[in-house]
Design an enzyme around this catalytic site. Structure first.
Site, PDB file in Angstrom:
ATOM      1  N   HIS A  12      47.769  34.927  28.996  1.00  0.00           N
ATOM      2  CA  HIS A  12      49.098  34.581  28.470  1.00  0.00           C
ATOM      3  C   HIS A  12      49.082  34.096  27.014  1.00  0.00           C
ATOM      4  O   HIS A  12      49.438  32.958  26.697  1.00  0.00           O
ATOM      5  CB  HIS A  12      49.813  33.548  29.352  1.00  0.00           C
ATOM      6  CG  HIS A  12      48.930  32.453  29.913  1.00  0.00           C
ATOM      7  ND1 HIS A  12      48.103  31.698  29.138  1.00  0.00           N
ATOM      8  CD2 HIS A  12      48.757  32.006  31.186  1.00  0.00           C
ATOM      9  CE1 HIS A  12      47.464  30.828  29.904  1.00  0.00           C
ATOM     10  NE2 HIS A  12      47.838  31.010  31.160  1.00  0.00           N
TER      11      HIS A  12
ATOM     12  N   ASP B 260      52.402  35.557  34.933  1.00  0.00           N
ATOM     13  CA  ASP B 260      52.049  34.149  35.144  1.00  0.00           C
ATOM     14  C   ASP B 260      53.080  33.518  36.081  1.00  0.00           C
ATOM     15  O   ASP B 260      53.452  32.340  35.921  1.00  0.00           O
ATOM     16  CB  ASP B 260      51.948  33.387  33.813  1.00  0.00           C
ATOM     17  CG  ASP B 260      51.307  32.011  33.974  1.00  0.00           C
ATOM     18  OD1 ASP B 260      50.761  31.723  35.051  1.00  0.00           O
ATOM     19  OD2 ASP B 260      51.370  31.216  33.020  1.00  0.00           O
TER      20      ASP B 260
HETATM   21  O1  DOR Z   1      52.707  26.984  33.212  1.00  0.00           O
HETATM   22  C1  DOR Z   1      51.723  27.142  33.897  1.00  0.00           C
HETATM   23  N1  DOR Z   1      51.786  26.985  35.225  1.00  0.00           N
HETATM   24  N2  DOR Z   1      50.556  27.458  33.329  1.00  0.00           N
HETATM   25  C2  DOR Z   1      49.390  27.483  34.027  1.00  0.00           C
HETATM   26  O2  DOR Z   1      48.374  27.753  33.465  1.00  0.00           O
HETATM   27  C3  DOR Z   1      49.370  27.135  35.458  1.00  0.00           C
HETATM   28  C4  DOR Z   1      50.700  27.379  36.055  1.00  0.00           C
HETATM   29  C5  DOR Z   1      50.860  26.771  37.403  1.00  0.00           C
HETATM   30  O3  DOR Z   1      49.936  26.898  38.239  1.00  0.00           O
HETATM   31  O4  DOR Z   1      51.911  26.200  37.697  1.00  0.00           O
HETATM   32 ZN    ZN Z   2      47.244  29.723  32.649  1.00  0.00          ZN
END
Ligand code: DOR
Ligand code: ZN
Length: 424
Positions: free
Chosen positions: A231, A304
């Protein structure tokens, strides 16, 4: 079981095909392609006006099970994937317990089997993602993980990280790398800049991401490991990857729709709904990400997908968890932001969401050749619709795109010859 997809515009980026063709699927595999195919007794799908492309491959998804089933389960996450046209996904290991041993890999795969979505759990690099001791990486490879990562909890012990890279190289597995120096970002909520200043909050600076990208590109060069930057969100970060690729370093990277669509300003009107790690950045960064998509520096578009509960996201910005859902909106956002704006061709957008991530993971996916498993998405590239979080099948409703008009709608998703999603 025979399925005939008739009259669609077949776009198969890896083979440079963009042409009106019929596709006959038999026993889960693609049996024939051509004009005017007929097949007695086959179920016929009328694909007139639709694009027929490889099922999407999303290499960055948080399914939350085991351990955080209030946010999402494997079943609800896979239903969201199917609705978004995704037939293969890589599930991140930050579950409870973490995916740090073969048993958890098997558990997630078992839960996913009935959904029809091919779920490939990524293996954790360190035990419990604690950054202290390496997992049995060879055992994880034997259990079928396509990649290794401590996503969200980047390893800061460089001796450990370097050793992980040597082992990953031996095993032929990419290391998926969430780049944010933890000392520089702490648990801060937003990008460091105009918005953090306006809110009076400490921010996560772009340099925290860029320094780690620079560091890990150098470690990739040193160890020969394949490092894949997760990302990517800053213009300078893209430029570091661009220059490393030109030197021949084994580095690839991905970005998400939020990073080529939104800026930090979103936090001012949407609060915690726009909180994500790495954070939304500036307009110059959005343009840098688009440039990276255009010149091929960026290899994949991922979601993501990071579901959280409504209660968690209703907390004040500094206390809410980071992340946004994405599986049900990614194709439409990519088409809207990249294809309908004229930046990328349809084939290029689809390559970024299917054949390119498949290739970098070494999967025989993302291509519509005869003899391959029949994973496809059929979508109307022109249809306008309004994103409505209440319509999501994911448990997560945490999207900053609620209410946005987008163009491009999934009609059918087919996995190994079975229709796993059909609109309406
Ligand atoms: O915004 C995020 N949420 N970035 C991450 O790297 C992990 C993810 C999560 O697991 O909620
Ligand atoms: Zn991440």
């Amino acid at each position: 079981m025979r399925l005939l997809i008739q009259g669609g515009r077949v776009v198969d980026p890896a083979r440079n095909i963009d042409s009106q063709l019929d596709i006959l699927i038999e026993n889960g595999t693609i049996a024939h392609q051509g004009r005017g195919l007929s097949a007695e007794g086959a179920q016929v799908l009328d694909a007139a006006g639709l694009v027929v492309s490889p099922g999407l491959v999303d290499m960055h998804v948080h399914l939350r099970e085991p351990g955080f089933e209030a946010k999402e389960t494997v079943a609800t996450g896979c239903a969201a994937a199917a609705k978004g046209g995704v037939t293969t996904l890589v599930a991140m290991p930050n579950t409870r317990p973490a995916t740090d041993c073969p048993d958890i890999v098997a558990l997630v795969r078992e839960k996913a089997a009935p959904t029809g979505v091919d779920v490939l759990p990524a293996g954790a690099v360190t035990v419990g993602q604690k950054g202290q001791a390496l997992t049995d990486l060879a055992a994880l490879k034997a259990a079928g993980v396509p990649a290794l990562t401590d996503d969200g909890m980047p390893i800061q012990d460089l001796a450990l990280l370097r050793e992980a890279m040597f082992q990953a190289k031996e095993l032929g597995l990419p290391l998926l790398d969430h780049c944010e120096d933890r000392d520089l970002v702490r648990s801060y909520a937003v990008n460091e800049g105009a918005v953090s200043a306006q809110l009076g909050l400490p921010g996560r600076p772009a340099i925290a991401e860029e320094l780690q990208i620079m560091r890990d590109v150098m470690l990739a060069e040193d160890t020969g490991a394949h490092v894949h930057i997760c990302h990517i969100s800053t213009a300078k970060g893209v430029d570091i990857v661009r220059r490393a690729k030109a030197r021949g370093v084994r580095v690839t990277c991905e970005t998400c729709p939020q990073y080529f669509t939104l800026t930090e300003e979103e936090v001012l009107c949407q609060g915690a709904m726009a909180r994500v790690n790495p954070p939304l950045r500036t307009q110059a960064d959005v343009e840098g990400i688009r440039a990276g998509l255009l010149d091929g520096t960026i290899d994949a578009i991922v979601t993501d997908h990071a579901p959280h509960t409504a209660e968690e996201k209703s907390r004040p910005l500094p206390d809410a968890p980071s992340g946004m859902v994405g599986l049900e909106t990614s194709l439409a956002l990519a088409l809207t932001g990249l294809y309908h704006t004229g930046l990328l061709s349809l084939s290029r957008v689809l390559a970024l969401m299917s054949s390119s991530p498949a290739a970098l993971l070494g999967l025989s996916k993302g291509m519509l050749c005869v003899g391959r498993g029949a994973d496809l998405v059929l979508f109307d590239p022109e249809e306008e619709w309004v994103i409505d979080k209440e319509q999501f099948v994911s448990k997560g409703r945490n999207t900053p795109f609620h209410g946005r008009t987008v163009r491009g709608k999934v009609k059918y998703t087919i996995s190994r010859g079975t229709i796993i999603y059909q609109e309406g």
